[in-house]
Design an enzyme around this catalytic site. Structure first.
Site, PDB file in Angstrom:
ATOM      1  N   ASP A   4       0.839  -1.205   0.000  1.00  0.00           N
ATOM      2  CA  ASP A   4       0.000   0.000   0.000  1.00  0.00           C
ATOM      3  C   ASP A   4       0.868   1.247   0.000  1.00  0.00           C
ATOM      4  O   ASP A   4       0.472   2.286   0.524  1.00  0.00           O
ATOM      5  CB  ASP A   4      -0.953  -0.005   1.197  1.00  0.00           C
ATOM      6  CG  ASP A   4      -0.214  -0.021   2.529  1.00  0.00           C
ATOM      7  OD1 ASP A   4       0.987  -0.344   2.541  1.00  0.00           O
ATOM      8  OD2 ASP A   4      -0.838   0.295   3.561  1.00  0.00           O
ATOM      9  N   GLU A   5       2.044   1.143  -0.611  1.00  0.00           N
ATOM     10  CA  GLU A   5       2.972   2.268  -0.675  1.00  0.00           C
ATOM     11  C   GLU A   5       3.123   2.745  -2.118  1.00  0.00           C
ATOM     12  O   GLU A   5       3.200   1.937  -3.045  1.00  0.00           O
ATOM     13  CB  GLU A   5       4.345   1.873  -0.140  1.00  0.00           C
ATOM     14  CG  GLU A   5       4.382   1.616   1.352  1.00  0.00           C
ATOM     15  CD  GLU A   5       5.805   1.324   1.811  1.00  0.00           C
ATOM     16  OE1 GLU A   5       6.620   2.277   1.870  1.00  0.00           O
ATOM     17  OE2 GLU A   5       6.097   0.151   2.084  1.00  0.00           O
TER      18      GLU A   5
END
Length: 335
Positions: free
Chosen positions: A243-244
């Site tokens: 989720d980066e």
């Protein structure tokens, strides 16, 4: 007693078959007849026209009259037509009882151009003429070359597609870690200023735990759309982890526009994302840095500074952006 051979008479039809590019010249040097292929080289029939009104003998030099031509029978001739510039090869021989000359011509190495220019087919050549075989070889070579060109085109497209896929995040369609690493190395090599933004989603784990990984995938795709929409064409937007995300902004040296962009991204990411009859909610924490804050931008240090700023945003309550406090080191002064 030995027998005496008699001349074999060949009519015009036989000459047309055996030598479709022949010329029959009368004693005055006018064309009394010619083969069907040779007729195709001229807009009007060459019959009854002087030979030297239509042809020029280039080699041997000095053949400019019917008498000079008759004197060089049996000699290989290099000719061109005066109107179309067609190159020809030929040889002349006396006709029976001195009634003029019989000349047989061919295209030589210019056969391919002649076929293309005059629309000739294999029927325009004598059945024994090797030019027909040459034409077949040329056609085969052209077909093979065209197929190779198409094959090379397909291979090149496949190569570009493979390279594109190798640099693309399959889930979101953004660039991947490898792609942004290449973009960072390229922008540092150009010595242009640039901005770097590291984004991490807040509460993403809760979305996966509550709604499942399909919901998490939907959230990642929605965030990717926000980032693509808010950035410029020349920027690089990449998903570098679960989720980066990371964004590279070439040419950016002022923190103000990057802060405004971060605020828009944070506001858009915080909007509810519908999924399966419910909504998913996440927020974005962002760390930022600018290359102009460093005397000599070092990629590893800038990534570490952006990462540290990101965790400062997390500690500040999430859903916010922090610009790295990294500054240019003090220059040592001479005593």
């Amino acid at each position: 007693m030995g027998s005496v051979s008699k001349p074999v008479g060949i009519g015009a039809g036989g000459l047309d078959l055996l030598m479709p590019m022949h010329l029959r010249l009368d004693p005055l040097g006018e064309i009394a007849g010619c083969g069907p292929t040779l007729r195709k080289l001229f807009a009007e029939s060459p019959v009854r026209r002087p030979f030297f009104d239509l042809f020029k003998v280039r080699r041997p030099t000095g053949i400019e009259t019917p008498a000079a031509l008759a004197a060089r029978t049996g000699v290989r001739l290099h000719l061109t037509t005066l109107d179309g510039g067609v190159s020809l090869r030929g040889v002349a021989t006396p006709k029976h009882e001195g009634r003029g000359l019989l000349m047989n011509l061919s295209f030589g190495i210019s056969v391919i151009e002649a076929v293309r220019r005059h629309g000739l087919t294999d029927g325009d050549f004598a059945p024994t003429d090797l030019a027909v075989e040459l034409l077949y070889l040329v056609e085969a070579k052209t077909a093979v070359a065209e197929e190779l060109r198409r094959l090379n085109g397909r291979l090149e497209r496949a190569r570009r597609l493979a390279e594109e896929e190798a640099l693309t995040d399959e889930l979101t369609g953004l660039r991947n870690r490898r792609a942004i690493d290449q973009a960072l190395e390229a922008v540092i090599a150009t010595r242009r200023p640039f901005g770097l933004m590291h984004l991490d989603l807040d509460f993403f784990k809760e979305v996966n735990d509550s709604f499942g990984h399909a919901a998490g995938d939907e959230v990642l795709r929605a965030v990717a759309q926000v980032l693509s929409r808010e950035t410029r064409t020349g920027d690089t937007v990449a998903r570098i982890g679960g989720d980066e995300f990371m964004m590279l902004f070439p040419g950016l040296s002022d923190p103000a526009p990057m802060k405004r962009l971060a605020a828009r991204v944070i506001a858009d990411v915080a909007r509810p994302i519908p999924f399966g009859g419910g909504v998913c909610r996440v927020s974005a924490s962002i760390g930022m840095t600018l290359s102009v804050r460093y005397d000599r931008p070092d990629l590893a240090r800038m990534l570490a500074d952006a990462d540290e700023a990101l965790y400062a945003a997390k500690r500040a309550g999430r859903g916010t952006a922090v610009l790295s406090e990294a500054t240019r080191p003090e220059r040592r002064r001479d005593p």
